[in-house]
Design a protein around this motif. Structure first.
Motif, short mmCIF file in Angstrom:
data_model
loop_
_atom_site.label_atom_id
_atom_site.label_comp_id
_atom_site.label_asym_id
_atom_site.label_seq_id
_atom_site.Cartn_x
_atom_site.Cartn_y
_atom_site.Cartn_z
N VAL A 1 0.87 -1.18 0.00
CA VAL A 1 0.00 0.00 0.00
C VAL A 1 0.90 1.23 0.00
N TYR A 2 0.62 2.13 -0.93
CA TYR A 2 1.37 3.38 -1.03
C TYR A 2 0.46 4.53 -0.65
N GLN A 3 0.94 5.40 0.23
CA GLN A 3 0.20 6.58 0.66
C GLN A 3 0.87 7.81 0.08
N CYS B 1 4.69 9.28 0.44
CA CYS B 1 5.16 9.61 1.78
C CYS B 1 5.25 8.40 2.70
N TYR B 2 4.65 7.26 2.29
CA TYR B 2 4.62 6.10 3.17
C TYR B 2 4.35 4.86 2.32
N SER B 3 5.01 3.76 2.67
CA SER B 3 4.78 2.48 2.00
C SER B 3 4.55 1.41 3.07
N MET B 4 3.61 0.52 2.82
CA MET B 4 3.32 -0.55 3.76
C MET B 4 3.26 -1.88 3.01
N LEU B 5 3.91 -2.90 3.56
CA LEU B 5 3.90 -4.24 2.99
C LEU B 5 3.22 -5.17 3.98
N ARG B 6 2.25 -5.95 3.48
CA ARG B 6 1.57 -6.96 4.30
C ARG B 6 1.81 -8.32 3.66
N GLY C 1 5.98 -1.19 7.82
CA GLY C 1 5.63 0.18 7.45
C GLY C 1 6.90 0.98 7.21
N PHE C 2 7.06 1.53 6.02
CA PHE C 2 8.26 2.27 5.64
C PHE C 2 7.96 3.77 5.54
N ALA C 3 8.88 4.58 6.04
CA ALA C 3 8.74 6.04 5.95
C ALA C 3 10.13 6.66 5.89
N SER C 4 10.16 7.93 5.51
CA SER C 4 11.41 8.69 5.45
C SER C 4 11.74 9.23 6.84
N LEU C 5 12.99 9.11 7.24
CA LEU C 5 13.41 9.71 8.51
C LEU C 5 13.31 11.23 8.44
#
Length: 158
Positions: free
Chosen positions: A73-75, A82-87, A150-154
């Motif tokens: 899922v890309y937000q 701004c955010y990526s999520m892998l399930r 859940g991936f995000a930029s620092l």
């Protein structure tokens, strides 16, 4: 006999240090996720070439990876990633340290989801040189186990 024993010990150590098939699968899936913060939807779609688009909304894009039990899922905020999520459905009893090799483990935090009434331990990792943060935890849905990343930029967190 000593040489044979030494060879067996070396083989055992080498075999134990290799990633399991499940851990290799997780690494491959993580490498499929677009982590180019600020990318527009077209760039993300190009990155996901060959993957099935599950859903697209104004600020969200969902893709199936190799099967329907693996979803990214890309937000987007103002049209920028701004955010990526892998399930991933599968074993949750795997080594995150091995899967996230090269990432620094910051710690864990207990998280309670009021909607599901489930408590999860969320592990937090960063990759400083790439300004990346990942949180990971497990959930159960309809009797199946899932691992969430859940991936995000620092840069966007401070």
């Amino acid at each position: 006999i000593l040489k044979a024993s030494l060879l067996i010990a070396i083989l055992a150590i080498t075999a134990c240090s290799k990633l399991s098939l499940e851990e290799k699968k997780y690494r491959e899936l993580i490498s499929d996720v677009c982590l180019e913060w600020g990318a527009d939807k077209q760039a993300v779609d190009n990155h996901m070439k060959g993957k099935e688009l599950k859903y697209e909304g104004n600020s969200v894009m969902d893709y199936f990876l190799s099967d329907k039990n693996q979803v990214v899922v890309y937000q987007f905020d103002e049209g920028k990633l701004c955010y990526s999520m892998l399930r991933v459905k599968g074993s949750t009893e795997i080594s995150m340290a091995d899967i996230l090799e090269g990432w620094d483990f910051l710690g864990s935090e207990l998280y309670f989801d009021e909607g599901t009434m489930i408590t999860s331990m969320v592990d937090i990792y960063i990759k400083r040189e790439k300004n990346l943060l990942v949180t990971t935890y497990t959930i159960q849905d309809k009797g199946a186990q899932y691992r969430i990343f859940g991936f995000a930029s620092l840069k966007d967190l401070w």
